[in-house]
Scaffold this motif. Structure first.
Motif, PDB file in Angstrom:
ATOM      1  N   PRO A   1      -5.566 -10.052  -1.986  1.00 15.57           N
ATOM      2  CA  PRO A   1      -4.212  -9.543  -1.726  1.00 15.57           C
ATOM      3  C   PRO A   1      -4.094  -8.091  -2.196  1.00 15.57           C
ATOM      4  O   PRO A   1      -4.791  -7.668  -3.111  1.00 15.57           O
ATOM      5  CB  PRO A   1      -3.330 -10.472  -2.552  1.00 15.57           C
ATOM      6  CG  PRO A   1      -4.215 -10.993  -3.633  1.00 15.57           C
ATOM      7  CD  PRO A   1      -5.595 -11.044  -3.051  1.00 15.57           C
ATOM      8  N   TYR A   2      -3.203  -7.344  -1.558  1.00 15.04           N
ATOM      9  CA  TYR A   2      -3.003  -5.947  -1.932  1.00 15.04           C
ATOM     10  C   TYR A   2      -1.552  -5.550  -1.705  1.00 15.04           C
ATOM     11  O   TYR A   2      -0.816  -6.217  -0.979  1.00 15.04           O
ATOM     12  CB  TYR A   2      -3.919  -5.016  -1.134  1.00 15.04           C
ATOM     13  CG  TYR A   2      -3.607  -4.997   0.346  1.00 15.04           C
ATOM     14  CD1 TYR A   2      -2.716  -4.057   0.871  1.00 15.04           C
ATOM     15  CD2 TYR A   2      -4.165  -5.929   1.213  1.00 15.04           C
ATOM     16  CE1 TYR A   2      -2.405  -4.049   2.219  1.00 15.04           C
ATOM     17  CE2 TYR A   2      -3.860  -5.927   2.559  1.00 15.04           C
ATOM     18  CZ  TYR A   2      -2.983  -4.986   3.057  1.00 15.04           C
ATOM     19  OH  TYR A   2      -2.664  -4.983   4.395  1.00 15.04           O
ATOM     20  N   GLY A   3      -1.144  -4.470  -2.339  1.00 11.69           N
ATOM     21  CA  GLY A   3       0.219  -3.968  -2.184  1.00 11.69           C
ATOM     22  C   GLY A   3       0.556  -2.996  -3.294  1.00 11.69           C
ATOM     23  O   GLY A   3      -0.250  -2.135  -3.647  1.00 11.69           O
TER      24      GLY A   3
ATOM     25  N   TRP B   1      -2.181 -16.597 -10.569  1.00 12.64           N
ATOM     26  CA  TRP B   1      -1.286 -16.468  -9.436  1.00 12.64           C
ATOM     27  C   TRP B   1      -1.464 -17.554  -8.397  1.00 12.64           C
ATOM     28  O   TRP B   1      -0.654 -17.723  -7.518  1.00 12.64           O
ATOM     29  CB  TRP B   1      -1.506 -15.109  -8.790  1.00 12.64           C
ATOM     30  CG  TRP B   1      -0.964 -14.013  -9.643  1.00 12.64           C
ATOM     31  CD1 TRP B   1      -1.291 -13.744 -10.933  1.00 12.64           C
ATOM     32  CD2 TRP B   1       0.013 -13.071  -9.285  1.00 12.64           C
ATOM     33  NE1 TRP B   1      -0.591 -12.681 -11.386  1.00 12.64           N
ATOM     34  CE2 TRP B   1       0.227 -12.239 -10.390  1.00 12.64           C
ATOM     35  CE3 TRP B   1       0.722 -12.824  -8.116  1.00 12.64           C
ATOM     36  CZ2 TRP B   1       1.131 -11.199 -10.376  1.00 12.64           C
ATOM     37  CZ3 TRP B   1       1.611 -11.781  -8.110  1.00 12.64           C
ATOM     38  CH2 TRP B   1       1.818 -10.984  -9.224  1.00 12.64           C
TER      39      TRP B   1
ATOM     40  N   ASP C   1      -3.369  -9.288   2.924  1.00 16.53           N
ATOM     41  CA  ASP C   1      -4.540  -9.925   2.332  1.00 16.53           C
ATOM     42  C   ASP C   1      -5.742  -9.491   3.156  1.00 16.53           C
ATOM     43  O   ASP C   1      -5.784  -9.725   4.356  1.00 16.53           O
ATOM     44  CB  ASP C   1      -4.354 -11.433   2.399  1.00 16.53           C
ATOM     45  CG  ASP C   1      -5.225 -12.181   1.437  1.00 16.53           C
ATOM     46  OD1 ASP C   1      -6.459 -12.076   1.576  1.00 16.53           O
ATOM     47  OD2 ASP C   1      -4.676 -12.865   0.572  1.00 16.53           O
TER      48      ASP C   1
ATOM     49  N   PHE D   1       6.799  -6.768   3.397  1.00 16.85           N
ATOM     50  CA  PHE D   1       5.954  -7.409   2.402  1.00 16.85           C
ATOM     51  C   PHE D   1       5.832  -8.890   2.717  1.00 16.85           C
ATOM     52  O   PHE D   1       6.797  -9.519   3.137  1.00 16.85           O
ATOM     53  CB  PHE D   1       6.550  -7.218   0.997  1.00 16.85           C
ATOM     54  CG  PHE D   1       6.684  -5.779   0.601  1.00 16.85           C
ATOM     55  CD1 PHE D   1       5.575  -5.049   0.209  1.00 16.85           C
ATOM     56  CD2 PHE D   1       7.907  -5.152   0.654  1.00 16.85           C
ATOM     57  CE1 PHE D   1       5.700  -3.709  -0.145  1.00 16.85           C
ATOM     58  CE2 PHE D   1       8.045  -3.811   0.305  1.00 16.85           C
ATOM     59  CZ  PHE D   1       6.927  -3.089  -0.096  1.00 16.85           C
TER      60      PHE D   1
ATOM     61  N   VAL E   1       5.448  -7.513  -8.193  1.00 18.52           N
ATOM     62  CA  VAL E   1       4.351  -7.193  -7.286  1.00 18.52           C
ATOM     63  C   VAL E   1       4.835  -7.415  -5.860  1.00 18.52           C
ATOM     64  O   VAL E   1       5.351  -8.477  -5.528  1.00 18.52           O
ATOM     65  CB  VAL E   1       3.100  -8.047  -7.589  1.00 18.52           C
ATOM     66  CG1 VAL E   1       2.027  -7.806  -6.542  1.00 18.52           C
ATOM     67  CG2 VAL E   1       2.575  -7.715  -8.976  1.00 18.52           C
TER      68      VAL E   1
ATOM     69  N   GLN F   1       3.433  -7.749  -2.373  1.00 20.65           N
ATOM     70  CA  GLN F   1       2.193  -7.964  -1.637  1.00 20.65           C
ATOM     71  C   GLN F   1       2.392  -7.624  -0.175  1.00 20.65           C
ATOM     72  O   GLN F   1       3.220  -8.213   0.507  1.00 20.65           O
ATOM     73  CB  GLN F   1       1.727  -9.417  -1.766  1.00 20.65           C
ATOM     74  CG  GLN F   1       0.432  -9.674  -1.038  1.00 20.65           C
ATOM     75  CD  GLN F   1      -0.055 -11.101  -1.213  1.00 20.65           C
ATOM     76  OE1 GLN F   1       0.242 -11.750  -2.199  1.00 20.65           O
ATOM     77  NE2 GLN F   1      -0.812 -11.573  -0.240  1.00 20.65           N
ATOM     78  N   GLN F   2       1.605  -6.661   0.307  1.00 16.94           N
ATOM     79  CA  GLN F   2       1.692  -6.251   1.709  1.00 16.94           C
ATOM     80  C   GLN F   2       0.838  -7.103   2.616  1.00 16.94           C
ATOM     81  O   GLN F   2       1.178  -7.308   3.763  1.00 16.94           O
ATOM     82  CB  GLN F   2       1.269  -4.796   1.862  1.00 16.94           C
ATOM     83  CG  GLN F   2       2.338  -3.834   1.440  1.00 16.94           C
ATOM     84  CD  GLN F   2       1.974  -2.437   1.855  1.00 16.94           C
ATOM     85  OE1 GLN F   2       0.957  -1.906   1.420  1.00 16.94           O
ATOM     86  NE2 GLN F   2       2.801  -1.844   2.675  1.00 16.94           N
TER      87      GLN F   2
ATOM     88  N   TRP G   1      -1.788  -1.754  -5.974  1.00 19.91           N
ATOM     89  CA  TRP G   1      -2.337  -2.987  -6.540  1.00 19.91           C
ATOM     90  C   TRP G   1      -3.284  -3.661  -5.575  1.00 19.91           C
ATOM     91  O   TRP G   1      -3.066  -3.647  -4.355  1.00 19.91           O
ATOM     92  CB  TRP G   1      -1.190  -3.941  -6.866  1.00 19.91           C
ATOM     93  CG  TRP G   1      -1.593  -5.355  -7.079  1.00 19.91           C
ATOM     94  CD1 TRP G   1      -2.221  -5.860  -8.171  1.00 19.91           C
ATOM     95  CD2 TRP G   1      -1.401  -6.456  -6.186  1.00 19.91           C
ATOM     96  NE1 TRP G   1      -2.430  -7.212  -8.010  1.00 19.91           N
ATOM     97  CE2 TRP G   1      -1.926  -7.606  -6.792  1.00 19.91           C
ATOM     98  CE3 TRP G   1      -0.821  -6.568  -4.920  1.00 19.91           C
ATOM     99  CZ2 TRP G   1      -1.903  -8.844  -6.191  1.00 19.91           C
ATOM    100  CZ3 TRP G   1      -0.799  -7.817  -4.317  1.00 19.91           C
ATOM    101  CH2 TRP G   1      -1.333  -8.932  -4.961  1.00 19.91           C
TER     102      TRP G   1
ATOM    103  N   GLU H   1       4.939 -11.151   0.400  1.00 18.62           N
ATOM    104  CA  GLU H   1       5.448 -11.876  -0.760  1.00 18.62           C
ATOM    105  C   GLU H   1       5.872 -10.872  -1.822  1.00 18.62           C
ATOM    106  O   GLU H   1       5.270  -9.805  -1.960  1.00 18.62           O
ATOM    107  CB  GLU H   1       4.363 -12.792  -1.325  1.00 18.62           C
ATOM    108  CG  GLU H   1       4.817 -13.575  -2.546  1.00 18.62           C
ATOM    109  CD  GLU H   1       3.723 -14.469  -3.091  1.00 18.62           C
ATOM    110  OE1 GLU H   1       3.662 -15.632  -2.672  1.00 18.62           O
ATOM    111  OE2 GLU H   1       2.935 -13.988  -3.924  1.00 18.62           O
TER     112      GLU H   1
ATOM    113  N   HIS I   1      -6.669  -8.500 -11.279  1.00 17.97           N
ATOM    114  CA  HIS I   1      -5.721  -7.478 -10.839  1.00 17.97           C
ATOM    115  C   HIS I   1      -6.252  -6.083 -11.151  1.00 17.97           C
ATOM    116  O   HIS I   1      -6.720  -5.823 -12.252  1.00 17.97           O
ATOM    117  CB  HIS I   1      -4.372  -7.658 -11.549  1.00 17.97           C
ATOM    118  CG  HIS I   1      -3.757  -8.993 -11.314  1.00 17.97           C
ATOM    119  ND1 HIS I   1      -3.094  -9.304 -10.160  1.00 17.97           N
ATOM    120  CD2 HIS I   1      -3.737 -10.112 -12.076  1.00 17.97           C
ATOM    121  CE1 HIS I   1      -2.665 -10.548 -10.225  1.00 17.97           C
ATOM    122  NE2 HIS I   1      -3.047 -11.061 -11.384  1.00 17.97           N
TER     123      HIS I   1
END
Length: 137
Positions: free
Chosen positions: A94-96, A114, A89, A73, A84, A86-87, A133, A75, A121
């Motif tokens: 951003p996504y994850g 954020w 962007d 990840f 969250v 985050q994997q 997400w 973040e 979101h």
């Protein structure tokens, strides 16, 4: 039928090319569905470790790149009880994944900013307290 098609001006080679392209399109569509689910499945297999990690975080905590449950990840952050992961962007979105034991994360993160850029979101329930997400700027 092929004889009829050839009789109106389409060659056998043209018909075979068309069928080949059609088959390739089908394979691509199946691959997209299979590989889309692969990430979610991998995440869910690591869910026990990810949940244990999420429980250790304090509200407002924001961590940089790390590996949790064998997944990388960029973040990890916790806001209002929602963690969250985050994997990446994609095109500035951003996504994850998210862990939200209190229920729908949209409701909980409704007015959280954020970054300097506003992020909307979007969450899709996966299983238990886990959601996929994406944040759109």
């Amino acid at each position: 039928m092929i004889g009829e098609v050839i009789a109106i001006g389409v060659s056998r080679r043209g018909v075979l090319t068309f069928l080949g392209i059609l088959a390739l399109a089908g394979v691509v569509m199946v691959a997209l569905v299979v590989f889309r689910g692969t990430g979610d499945g991998r995440f869910l297999r690591a869910s026990a470790e990810i949940e244990a990690f999420a429980r250790t975080m304090r509200d407002g905590e924001r961590l940089g790149p790390r590996t949790v449950g064998g997944m990388e990840f960029e973040e990890v952050r916790r806001e209002r009880g929602v963690v969250v992961f985050q994997q990446g962007d994609t095109m500035h979105s951003p996504y994850g994944y998210a862990w939200s034991p209190q229920g729908d994360p949209v409701r909980l993160l409704e007015d959280v900013e954020w970054s300097e850029d506003h992020v909307d979101h979007y969450f899709e329930h996966l299983q238990g307290a886990f959601y996929s997400w994406i944040g759109r700027r």
